[in-house]
Write a protein that holds these residues in place. Structure first.
Motif, mmCIF file in Angstrom:
data_model
loop_
_atom_site.group_PDB
_atom_site.id
_atom_site.type_symbol
_atom_site.label_atom_id
_atom_site.label_comp_id
_atom_site.label_asym_id
_atom_site.label_seq_id
_atom_site.Cartn_x
_atom_site.Cartn_y
_atom_site.Cartn_z
ATOM 1 N N ILE A 245 0.866 -1.195 0.000
ATOM 2 C CA ILE A 245 0.000 0.000 0.000
ATOM 3 C C ILE A 245 0.893 1.232 0.000
ATOM 4 C CG2 ILE A 245 -1.721 1.268 1.355
ATOM 5 C CD1 ILE A 245 -2.532 -1.569 2.521
ATOM 6 N N ASP A 246 1.974 1.154 0.769
ATOM 7 C CA ASP A 246 2.933 2.258 0.922
ATOM 8 C C ASP A 246 3.559 2.663 -0.412
ATOM 9 O OD1 ASP A 246 4.866 3.916 2.591
ATOM 10 O OD2 ASP A 246 6.271 2.518 1.656
ATOM 11 N N GLY A 247 4.004 1.668 -1.181
ATOM 12 C CA GLY A 247 4.672 1.977 -2.449
ATOM 13 C C GLY A 247 3.729 2.681 -3.420
ATOM 14 N N GLY A 249 1.388 4.682 -2.518
ATOM 15 C CA GLY A 249 1.345 6.066 -2.024
ATOM 16 C C GLY A 249 2.565 6.836 -2.468
ATOM 17 N N HIS A 250 3.750 6.222 -2.359
ATOM 18 C CA HIS A 250 4.983 6.884 -2.833
ATOM 19 C C HIS A 250 4.859 7.204 -4.319
ATOM 20 C CE1 HIS A 250 7.570 6.715 0.694
ATOM 21 N NE2 HIS A 250 7.221 5.453 0.894
ATOM 22 N N GLY A 251 4.238 6.306 -5.078
ATOM 23 C CA GLY A 251 4.093 6.503 -6.519
ATOM 24 C C GLY A 251 2.847 7.288 -6.904
ATOM 25 N N ASP A 288 0.926 2.039 9.718
ATOM 26 C CA ASP A 288 2.099 2.495 10.475
ATOM 27 C C ASP A 288 2.324 3.993 10.305
ATOM 28 O OD1 ASP A 288 2.816 2.199 7.812
ATOM 29 O OD2 ASP A 288 4.770 1.289 8.243
ATOM 30 N N HIS A 289 1.768 4.544 9.215
ATOM 31 C CA HIS A 289 1.814 5.985 8.910
ATOM 32 C C HIS A 289 1.045 6.143 7.609
ATOM 33 C CE1 HIS A 289 4.555 4.930 5.703
ATOM 34 N NE2 HIS A 289 5.268 4.239 6.590
ATOM 35 N N GLU A 290 0.814 7.376 7.202
ATOM 36 C CA GLU A 290 0.168 7.618 5.908
ATOM 37 C C GLU A 290 1.247 7.920 4.879
ATOM 38 O OE1 GLU A 290 -2.082 9.481 2.638
ATOM 39 O OE2 GLU A 290 -0.357 10.299 3.714
ATOM 40 N N THR A 291 1.016 7.516 3.642
ATOM 41 C CA THR A 291 1.979 7.794 2.572
ATOM 42 C C THR A 291 1.282 8.487 1.407
ATOM 43 O OG1 THR A 291 3.190 5.785 3.147
ATOM 44 C CG2 THR A 291 3.704 6.779 1.026
ATOM 45 N N GLY A 292 1.880 9.554 0.929
ATOM 46 C CA GLY A 292 1.376 10.229 -0.272
ATOM 47 C C GLY A 292 0.522 11.456 0.008
ATOM 48 N N GLY A 318 6.344 11.372 -0.317
ATOM 49 C CA GLY A 318 6.852 10.800 0.928
ATOM 50 C C GLY A 318 5.726 10.428 1.883
ATOM 51 N N HIS A 319 6.074 10.361 3.157
ATOM 52 C CA HIS A 319 5.086 10.046 4.191
ATOM 53 C C HIS A 319 4.468 11.335 4.718
ATOM 54 C CE1 HIS A 319 7.397 6.062 5.212
ATOM 55 N NE2 HIS A 319 6.958 6.108 3.973
ATOM 56 N N SER A 320 3.327 11.211 5.420
ATOM 57 C CA SER A 320 2.721 12.383 6.037
ATOM 58 C C SER A 320 2.507 12.115 7.524
ATOM 59 C CB SER A 320 1.394 12.728 5.347
ATOM 60 O OG SER A 320 0.412 11.776 5.691
HETATM 61 ZN ZN LIG Z 1 7.106 4.386 2.802
#
Ligand SMILES: [Zn+2]
Length: 355
Positions: A245-247, A249-251, A288-292, A318-320
């Motif tokens: 899910i994180d990747g 958000g990064h993308g 673990d955190h929000e991304t994007g 990045g992360h928020s």
């Molecule tokens: Zn990340």
């Protein structure tokens, strides 16, 4: 008046005894980079029919900042969730002064419980590693691989074969056997293992080879079978990560994130069903955190009109730092409430299983 007060008091008493179930098993599901907007996107995409998130029996919120940055990385937040201690970004399983801290898996194992992790990325990645490794640099993947083999986990399913190859060449299975692990390279091979086996399943060089999305639910099912059979009366702790899910958000890729969220939700459904069938199981779902910096905005700034469409807009690669929701199901769901530090959630889960 007095009668009403007594009735209310006795009602409260019977309610609390009805809900104060012992927690035997914890299934801890972490969506890496999953914030409230990702959950809201899935509700919207589901046309507001109830999702598995809507079925939560209780909710809470957590603050994710790390010991040295208002925006956490997955190592510091993973450590907070796994151990109950905030630390610096890139640190795994240690405090900011590099003191080793016990993870919920180590606490559980010390009490005779079974433990496992299931992920869609490599097993050495920050979130799973926070549950078994102790090292201030999350990028030392070979050392983390050795710590995985030396860990007390009973089952680990994910990717990361490349680091094993780098360390052990063709002798991976033999090396794992010396530490008491059976190696599997597919979920079918995991299905064939005996209840007495400890299992490391390596399903890809880095990320898990998985295009169909059903992987995470199926792998969660297998891990639950193994842990439930292995744990007898002592119970178990399983961590399941929707890692990719994180990747997305990064993308800044909403469509790809929806696919990963569907896979993660499938795993939550498996966990919640297990909890229904096995009283004494607490299911905890969080990120673990929000991304994007995802937001859901109207395509037309004049939203007094009828709807003109909704846009998924990203604000960073990045992360928020927004707070992250916690969804709770099953035994002990009422014991996690309000607004807390991510480390407080980790510490509370340790306290819940402490015998
Ligand atoms: Zn990340």
């Amino acid at each position: 008046m007095r009668y009403i007060l007594i009735t209310i008091a006795s009602l409260a008493l019977s309610l609390s005894s009805a809900v104060a179930q012992d927690v035997k098993n914890i299934i801890f599901l972490i969506g890496d980079g999953m914030g409230l907007a990702s959950v809201s996107m899935m509700q919207l995409e589901n046309r507001y029919a109830p999702t598995i998130f809507d079925q939560a029996e209780n909710i809470a919120l957590q603050k994710t900042y790390s010991a040295n940055n208002r925006i956490t990385d997955s190592a510091a937040s993973g450590t907070a969730l796994a151990t109950g201690f905030k630390t610096n970004n890139t640190y795994l399983g240690t405090t900011a002064d590099e003191s080793v801290v016990e993870s919920i898996m180590e606490l559980a194992k010390g009490q005779g419980m079974a433990t496992g992790v299931v992920v869609t990325t490599y097993l050495q990645h920050a979130t799973p590693a926070a549950f078994y490794a102790h090292i201030p640099n999350r990028h030392e993947y070979l050392t983390i691989t050795e710590q995985l083999i030396g860990s007390s986990l009973d089952v680990a399913i994910g990717g990361g074969m490349a680091y094993f190859k780098e360390l052990y060449g063709e002798g991976i299975a033999e090396r794992l056997a010396t530490e008491g692990f059976k190696m599997a390279t597919s979920l079918d091979e995991v299905k064939q293992t005996k209840d007495s086996d400890r299992v490391i399943a390596l399903l890809g060089d880095y990320e898990v080879n998985n295009n169909a999305g059903a992987y995470l639910g199926n792998a969660t099912q297998e891990a639950l079978r193994i842990l439930n059979n292995k744990s007898s009366n002592e119970g178990f702790v399983l961590m399941v990560e929707g890692s990719l899910i994180d990747g997305c958000g990064h993308g800044n890729n909403a469509e790809a994130q929806q696919v990963e969220m569907m896979g993660f939700m499938g795993a939550i459904e498996v966990a919640v069903e297990f909890a229904k069938q096995n009283p004494g199981t607490l299911v905890v779902v969080t990120g673990d955190h929000e991304t994007g910096g995802l937001s859901l905005v109207s395509c037309d700034s004049d939203f007094c009109l009828s709807e003109q469409g909704v846009e998924y807009r990203w604000t960073t690669n990045g992360h928020s730092g927004t707070m992250i929701p916690i969804y709770l199901y099953g035994a002990g769901a009422e014991r996690i409430n309000g607004i807390m530090e991510n480390s407080e959630l980790g510490a509370t889960l340790k306290a819940i299983i402490k015998r």
